[in-house]
Write a protein that holds these residues in place. Sequence first.
Motif, PDB file in Angstrom:
ATOM      1  N   LEU A 128       0.640 -17.812  -9.654  1.00  0.00           N
ATOM      2  CA  LEU A 128       0.561 -17.377  -8.264  1.00  0.00           C
ATOM      3  C   LEU A 128       1.179 -15.988  -8.075  1.00  0.00           C
ATOM      4  CD1 LEU A 128       1.348 -20.903  -7.159  1.00  0.00           C
ATOM      5  CD2 LEU A 128      -0.512 -19.668  -6.080  1.00  0.00           C
ATOM      6  N   LEU A 129       2.133 -15.646  -8.911  1.00  0.00           N
ATOM      7  CA  LEU A 129       2.682 -14.291  -8.950  1.00  0.00           C
ATOM      8  C   LEU A 129       2.304 -13.662 -10.285  1.00  0.00           C
ATOM      9  CD1 LEU A 129       6.282 -14.721  -7.436  1.00  0.00           C
ATOM     10  CD2 LEU A 129       4.201 -13.932  -6.292  1.00  0.00           C
ATOM     11  N   ALA A 130       1.947 -12.388 -10.236  1.00  0.00           N
ATOM     12  CA  ALA A 130       1.478 -11.718 -11.453  1.00  0.00           C
ATOM     13  C   ALA A 130       2.207 -10.377 -11.614  1.00  0.00           C
ATOM     14  CB  ALA A 130      -0.030 -11.493 -11.378  1.00  0.00           C
ATOM     15  N   PRO A 131       3.364 -10.387 -12.247  1.00  0.00           N
ATOM     16  CA  PRO A 131       4.125  -9.146 -12.406  1.00  0.00           C
ATOM     17  C   PRO A 131       3.566  -8.265 -13.521  1.00  0.00           C
ATOM     18  CG  PRO A 131       5.248 -10.921 -13.519  1.00  0.00           C
ATOM     19  CD  PRO A 131       4.066 -11.548 -12.822  1.00  0.00           C
ATOM     20  N   ARG A 132       3.983  -7.021 -13.471  1.00  0.00           N
ATOM     21  CA  ARG A 132       3.737  -6.090 -14.566  1.00  0.00           C
ATOM     22  C   ARG A 132       5.081  -5.895 -15.253  1.00  0.00           C
ATOM     23  NH1 ARG A 132       4.334  -0.620 -15.459  1.00  0.00           N
ATOM     24  NH2 ARG A 132       5.137  -0.266 -13.348  1.00  0.00           N
ATOM     25  N   ILE A 133       5.110  -6.067 -16.556  1.00  0.00           N
ATOM     26  CA  ILE A 133       6.374  -5.986 -17.281  1.00  0.00           C
ATOM     27  C   ILE A 133       6.510  -4.613 -17.925  1.00  0.00           C
ATOM     28  CG2 ILE A 133       7.764  -6.976 -19.137  1.00  0.00           C
ATOM     29  CD1 ILE A 133       6.392  -9.637 -18.610  1.00  0.00           C
ATOM     30  N   GLU A 134       7.607  -3.947 -17.601  1.00  0.00           N
ATOM     31  CA  GLU A 134       7.879  -2.618 -18.145  1.00  0.00           C
ATOM     32  C   GLU A 134       9.316  -2.570 -18.636  1.00  0.00           C
ATOM     33  OE1 GLU A 134       8.542   1.590 -16.073  1.00  0.00           O
ATOM     34  OE2 GLU A 134       6.430   0.977 -16.048  1.00  0.00           O
ATOM     35  N   ALA A 135       9.486  -2.292 -19.919  1.00  0.00           N
ATOM     36  CA  ALA A 135      10.811  -2.238 -20.543  1.00  0.00           C
ATOM     37  C   ALA A 135      11.601  -3.518 -20.265  1.00  0.00           C
ATOM     38  CB  ALA A 135      11.582  -1.019 -20.036  1.00  0.00           C
ATOM     39  N   GLY A 136      10.892  -4.634 -20.303  1.00  0.00           N
ATOM     40  CA  GLY A 136      11.536  -5.927 -20.104  1.00  0.00           C
ATOM     41  C   GLY A 136      11.782  -6.311 -18.660  1.00  0.00           C
ATOM     42  N   GLU A 137      11.454  -5.407 -17.721  1.00  0.00           N
ATOM     43  CA  GLU A 137      11.677  -5.697 -16.298  1.00  0.00           C
ATOM     44  C   GLU A 137      10.367  -6.085 -15.632  1.00  0.00           C
ATOM     45  OE1 GLU A 137      13.591  -3.651 -12.270  1.00  0.00           O
ATOM     46  OE2 GLU A 137      13.066  -2.416 -14.006  1.00  0.00           O
ATOM     47  N   ARG A 138      10.441  -7.121 -14.807  1.00  0.00           N
ATOM     48  CA  ARG A 138       9.271  -7.560 -14.070  1.00  0.00           C
ATOM     49  C   ARG A 138       9.132  -6.746 -12.786  1.00  0.00           C
ATOM     50  NH1 ARG A 138      10.063 -11.780 -17.306  1.00  0.00           N
ATOM     51  NH2 ARG A 138       8.367 -13.313 -17.540  1.00  0.00           N
ATOM     52  N   LEU A 139       7.962  -6.147 -12.594  1.00  0.00           N
ATOM     53  CA  LEU A 139       7.679  -5.363 -11.393  1.00  0.00           C
ATOM     54  C   LEU A 139       6.491  -5.985 -10.672  1.00  0.00           C
ATOM     55  CD1 LEU A 139       8.046  -1.766 -12.882  1.00  0.00           C
ATOM     56  CD2 LEU A 139       9.712  -3.033 -11.508  1.00  0.00           C
ATOM     57  N   TYR A 140       6.603  -6.100  -9.351  1.00  0.00           N
ATOM     58  CA  TYR A 140       5.584  -6.765  -8.549  1.00  0.00           C
ATOM     59  C   TYR A 140       5.036  -5.817  -7.494  1.00  0.00           C
ATOM     60  CZ  TYR A 140       8.070 -10.845 -10.428  1.00  0.00           C
ATOM     61  OH  TYR A 140       8.683 -11.762 -11.256  1.00  0.00           O
ATOM     62  N   ARG A 141       3.739  -5.909  -7.235  1.00  0.00           N
ATOM     63  CA  ARG A 141       3.186  -5.196  -6.087  1.00  0.00           C
ATOM     64  C   ARG A 141       3.828  -5.751  -4.816  1.00  0.00           C
ATOM     65  NH1 ARG A 141      -1.590  -6.356  -9.077  1.00  0.00           N
ATOM     66  NH2 ARG A 141      -2.594  -4.499  -9.929  1.00  0.00           N
ATOM     67  N   GLU A 142       3.914  -4.911  -3.777  1.00  0.00           N
ATOM     68  CA  GLU A 142       4.520  -5.367  -2.534  1.00  0.00           C
ATOM     69  C   GLU A 142       3.809  -6.600  -1.973  1.00  0.00           C
ATOM     70  OE1 GLU A 142       6.633  -1.950  -0.024  1.00  0.00           O
ATOM     71  OE2 GLU A 142       4.469  -1.615  -0.256  1.00  0.00           O
ATOM     72  N   SER A 143       2.500  -6.677  -2.152  1.00  0.00           N
ATOM     73  CA  SER A 143       1.746  -7.810  -1.619  1.00  0.00           C
ATOM     74  C   SER A 143       2.112  -9.121  -2.312  1.00  0.00           C
ATOM     75  CB  SER A 143       0.239  -7.562  -1.738  1.00  0.00           C
ATOM     76  OG  SER A 143      -0.126  -7.318  -3.085  1.00  0.00           O
ATOM     77  N   GLU A 144       2.735  -9.033  -3.497  1.00  0.00           N
ATOM     78  CA  GLU A 144       3.171 -10.262  -4.167  1.00  0.00           C
ATOM     79  C   GLU A 144       4.253 -10.969  -3.339  1.00  0.00           C
ATOM     80  OE1 GLU A 144       2.264 -11.380  -7.673  1.00  0.00           O
ATOM     81  OE2 GLU A 144       0.566 -10.149  -7.076  1.00  0.00           O
ATOM     82  N   ALA A 145       5.044 -10.200  -2.598  1.00  0.00           N
ATOM     83  CA  ALA A 145       6.043 -10.804  -1.714  1.00  0.00           C
ATOM     84  C   ALA A 145       5.359 -11.581  -0.590  1.00  0.00           C
ATOM     85  CB  ALA A 145       6.965  -9.734  -1.138  1.00  0.00           C
ATOM     86  N   ASP A 146       4.211 -11.068  -0.106  1.00  0.00           N
ATOM     87  CA  ASP A 146       3.448 -11.777   0.918  1.00  0.00           C
ATOM     88  C   ASP A 146       2.929 -13.106   0.370  1.00  0.00           C
ATOM     89  OD1 ASP A 146       3.868  -9.475   2.413  1.00  0.00           O
ATOM     90  OD2 ASP A 146       1.935  -8.605   1.838  1.00  0.00           O
ATOM     91  N   ILE A 147       2.487 -13.074  -0.900  1.00  0.00           N
ATOM     92  CA  ILE A 147       2.011 -14.300  -1.542  1.00  0.00           C
ATOM     93  C   ILE A 147       3.152 -15.312  -1.664  1.00  0.00           C
ATOM     94  CG2 ILE A 147       1.133 -15.275  -3.721  1.00  0.00           C
ATOM     95  CD1 ILE A 147      -0.400 -12.621  -4.109  1.00  0.00           C
ATOM     96  N   ALA A 148       4.306 -14.846  -2.101  1.00  0.00           N
ATOM     97  CA  ALA A 148       5.457 -15.743  -2.252  1.00  0.00           C
ATOM     98  C   ALA A 148       5.855 -16.344  -0.915  1.00  0.00           C
ATOM     99  CB  ALA A 148       6.637 -14.977  -2.860  1.00  0.00           C
ATOM    100  N   LEU A 149       5.799 -15.534   0.148  1.00  0.00           N
ATOM    101  CA  LEU A 149       6.145 -16.032   1.479  1.00  0.00           C
ATOM    102  C   LEU A 149       5.164 -17.109   1.928  1.00  0.00           C
ATOM    103  CD1 LEU A 149       7.733 -15.935   4.117  1.00  0.00           C
ATOM    104  CD2 LEU A 149       6.300 -14.002   4.830  1.00  0.00           C
ATOM    105  N   ALA A 150       3.868 -16.876   1.717  1.00  0.00           N
ATOM    106  CA  ALA A 150       2.861 -17.871   2.099  1.00  0.00           C
ATOM    107  C   ALA A 150       3.059 -19.170   1.319  1.00  0.00           C
ATOM    108  CB  ALA A 150       1.456 -17.311   1.861  1.00  0.00           C
ATOM    109  N   CYS A 151       3.346 -19.036   0.023  1.00  0.00           N
ATOM    110  CA  CYS A 151       3.592 -20.223  -0.805  1.00  0.00           C
ATOM    111  C   CYS A 151       4.814 -20.987  -0.300  1.00  0.00           C
ATOM    112  CB  CYS A 151       3.789 -19.825  -2.263  1.00  0.00           C
ATOM    113  SG  CYS A 151       2.294 -19.244  -3.097  1.00  0.00           S
ATOM    114  N   ALA A 152       5.847 -20.253   0.087  1.00  0.00           N
ATOM    115  CA  ALA A 152       7.072 -20.891   0.579  1.00  0.00           C
ATOM    116  C   ALA A 152       6.804 -21.668   1.857  1.00  0.00           C
ATOM    117  CB  ALA A 152       8.148 -19.837   0.810  1.00  0.00           C
TER     118      ALA A 152
END
Length: 231
Positions: free
Chosen positions: A133-157
Motif C-alpha cells: 500500500l506504500l511504495a517508497p524509493r530507497i536511496e542510501a538505505g533511507e526510505r523516501l515517499y512521495r507526499e501523496s503516500e501520506a494521503d494513502i496512509a491517512l486513508a488506510c488509517a
Amino acid sequence: MTTTTESGTGAATRLHTIGAVCERLRAEFPDISISKIRYLEDQGLLAPKRTRAGYRLFSEADVERLVTILRLQRDEFLPLRVIRDELRSPSADRAKRRAAGIAGVEDEIDMQELCGRAGVSIEFARQLEEYGLLAPRIEAGERLYRESEADIALACAKIARYGVDARHLRAFRTAAGRQSALIEQVVAPGLRSRNLERRKAALADLDMLAGVAQELAQLLLTRDLREVAER
C-alpha cells in the motif's frame, strides 16, 4: 491585461484581468469563459481583488486556485461543494497534488514525516509497506515517499479504525493494480514512442483515463454498497 501593483512590503505583485485569465487558461481549458469564472466567484470558490470601478483583478495565487478547481472538476468530476470543502480544509495541498495529474512532480518525505502527516505509527506504516500500500524509493538505505503516500496512509488509517487491518487493505491495492495494468495496455505504445508529440498525447490520455477510471470505480462501489444497504 496584466497590471503590477506594490504590496505593503514594496514587492511587486502581478494582477490579471478576468479576460487575461481566460486567455491564459484557454489552451488547457477550451470551454473556460468569463461567465464561468464569475459563477465560481459567486459560489465562494474565488475571491479576486476589485478596483474602485469594480473590475476584478486576479493574483497568481488566484489563478493557481482557479486551475486547481478546474482540474478537479475535469479530472475527478468533483461537485463544487466538495471542491469548496477541500480547498477550505487542511487537505488543500492534497487537492492541489491531485489536480496536478499523473505527470505532476511531487516532493519526497521520509518515514517520520509521513507518519506525522498521516497520524499513524511507524509500525502501521511498515505494515502498509509490507502489503504494497506504500511504495517508497530507497536511496542510501533511507526510505523516501512521495507526499501523496501520506494521503494513502491517512486513508488506510481511517478504514483501519473499523477493525480492518493492513493485510485486508491489500484488496484495494490489488484492485488498483488491475485497473492500472488495463490502462497501461491502452497507452503503452504512445508512452514508448520516440516521437515527443505522440508521447505527450499518451500522457494526456493517461491522465484522462485515470480520472474516468476513478469515477467508474467510485460509481461501481457506490452501487454495490447501496445494494448492501437495501438488503
